[in-house]
Design an enzyme around this catalytic site. Structure first.
Site, short mmCIF file in Angstrom:
data_model
loop_
_atom_site.label_atom_id
_atom_site.label_comp_id
_atom_site.label_asym_id
_atom_site.label_seq_id
_atom_site.Cartn_x
_atom_site.Cartn_y
_atom_site.Cartn_z
N GLY A 208 0.83 -1.21 0.00
CA GLY A 208 0.00 0.00 0.00
C GLY A 208 0.85 1.24 0.00
O GLY A 208 2.05 1.19 -0.27
N ASN A 209 0.24 2.37 0.26
CA ASN A 209 1.01 3.62 0.35
C ASN A 209 0.39 4.51 1.43
O ASN A 209 -0.62 4.16 2.03
CB ASN A 209 1.06 4.32 -1.01
CG ASN A 209 -0.31 4.66 -1.52
OD1 ASN A 209 -1.00 5.50 -0.97
ND2 ASN A 209 -0.72 3.98 -2.59
N ARG A 210 1.03 5.67 1.64
CA ARG A 210 0.67 6.49 2.79
C ARG A 210 -0.44 7.50 2.53
O ARG A 210 -0.74 8.33 3.38
CB ARG A 210 1.90 7.28 3.27
CG ARG A 210 3.01 6.42 3.79
CD ARG A 210 4.18 7.29 4.18
NE ARG A 210 5.36 6.52 4.46
CZ ARG A 210 5.62 5.96 5.65
NH1 ARG A 210 4.78 6.12 6.65
NH2 ARG A 210 6.72 5.26 5.83
#
Ligand SMILES: Cc1cc2nc3c(=O)[nH]c(=O)nc-3n(C[C@H](O)[C@H](O)[C@H](O)COP(=O)(O)O)c2cc1C
Length: 401
Positions: A208-210
């Site tokens: 995923g990412n932030r």
């Protein structure tokens, strides 16, 4: 400085009690609120409640305090009129210019922005008469918030529920902040993607990412306040409340996001891709949890490319004149990389911002430069994500004109 003057019109729907929460938020944030309920609204919540919560007198008819000519003065002096809930009857009266009580007179005399938050049963909302009245009001410049979908009076569920008062308050705040301006996105359909995609490895893990989704949500809120019909494609934005009047489509992965974007953009005037979409996903998905084996090193994770949704919709526009905006999160050589990305993707505008562990992601504020395909460059100084959103819509609205 005097407080901004807000007229809170309340018409006779079951959701009238929710207007108390809106009133509280308006007064606590420094607005001078005059509540104007209809006679029907007083069946649901009494004048004493409105008067005590607003600190102002409450009248329904034009015959009280006639020497002050309230049927004219209240509207003339208002900086904003918000009608919440707006009944089917009130929308019809407003669309046809009837003036048989204090609220309808106020709507005719007001020269400030007007926001309607309709609430009614689905059948009443979908009736062609109501839909035509809504279209008339929007054409004249009023902001009519789309009702939410959910539980209605009694056991019914469907579209017609009053949006969350917190979100109606946010729209009022945005409309007031912009002053008397045309709702320049009225009649437009805009699609926004927000959040970050998650690419599953196994049933418990993902890449995923932030991205929190806050910038995309600010874009959705500001577009709704400027009169647009908004579809928000939300990738893993748990915890963010649905913005009022916005159609939210939840998605998980980049492939799901692509499908939702392609569907929603068919009739869109503008598309803003603020979501952080994973470039790669695991080549295989393990249907059972990948186990740690004591005597073996972990297997490397093979990745495959995800579809490039921004490039795809830019190259193959669903409608002529559709405006497409991308976002570029860069860590180094921000502007040079932004220009290259803009050329590669083929979109009209690219919002370039510098990101890092403690920069931009999840924050309430942002700072960016908006690059245009025609060579334009609009720097947006550090400030609320809504300010950046409004700059994006200014640039989009100019291109749509
Ligand atoms: C219990 C009850 C609930 C109602 N809820 C709504 C509603 O949510 N939306 C609506 O448009 N009308 C609703 N109505 C009908 C309106 O009260 C009616 O159309 C009334 O004439 C509206 O007057 P006003 O627009 O002057 O406030 C409701 C009526 C009753 C008795």
């Amino acid at each position: 400085m005097s407080k901004p003057k807000v007229v809170l019109g309340v018409s006779g729907g079951i959701a009238a009690y929710k207007a108390c929460e809106l009133l509280r938020r308006l007064t606590e944030s420094g607005h001078d609120v005059r509540v104007v309920p209809t006679a029907s609204a007083l069946h649901f919540v009494g004048a004493a409640t409105w008067s005590a919560l607003s600190g102002n007198p409450v009248a329904t008819e034009v015959w009280d305090d006639v020497h002050e000519v309230p049927h004219v003065r209240i509207g003339q002096h208002a900086d904003l009129v918000v009608v919440a809930p707006a009944t089917a009857d009130m929308l019809a009266k407003a669309a046809h210019g009837l003036a048989d009580d204090l609220l309808t007179n106020t709507l005719l005399t007001a020269r400030c922005p007007v926001v309607f938050a309709p609430a009614m049963h689905t059948e009443m909302w979908e009736h062609p008469a109501t839909q035509e009245n809504v279209a008339t009001l929007r054409r004249r410049g009023a902001v009519v918030i789309e009702p939410a979908v959910g539980r209605l009076t009694g056991v019914d569920t469907g579209k017609g529920r009053l949006p969350d008062p917190v979100e109606i308050f946010e729209i009022c705040r945005r409309v007031l902040a912009r002053g008397v301006t045309e709702p320049d996105l009225a009649g437009r359909h805009v699609v926004i993607s927000a959040g970050g995609t998650r690419e599953p490895l196994d049933p418990v893990r993902f890449l995923g990412n932030r991205s929190s989704g806050k910038q995309g949500y600010a874009l959705a809120r500001t577009a709704a306040a400027r009169g647009a019909r908004v579809t928000l494609i939300a990738a893993n934005t748990t915890g963010l409340p649905d913005p009022a009047g916005v159609d939210v489509v939840p998605v998980g992965t980049a492939v799901e996001l692509r499908e939702a974007v392609l569907k929603a953009t068919r009739d869109a005037d503008a598309v803003v891709m603020a979501a952080a979409v994973a470039d790669f996903r695991p080549a295989t998905y393990a249907t059972g949890k990948i186990k740690k084996k004591d005597d073996q090193e972990p297997e490397p994770v093979a990745l495959v490319r995800n579809p490039d949704v921004l490039a795809e919709i830019s190259a193959d526009r669903a409608r002529p004149g559709q405006v497409i905006v991308g976002f570029a999160a860069e860590t180094d050589d921000v502007l040079a990389n932004g220009r290259k990305k803009l050329a590669r993707k083929g979109c009209d505008l690219l919002v370039v911002n510098e990101v890092g562990e403690r920069k931009t992601f999840g924050a309430e504020e942002n700072e960016a430069v908006v690059l245009a395909a025609d060579g334009g460059e609009t720097p947006v100084p550090h400030g609320p994500k809504e300010a950046l959103a409004d700059t994006v819509w200014d640039l989009v609205a100019a291109r749509l004109r």
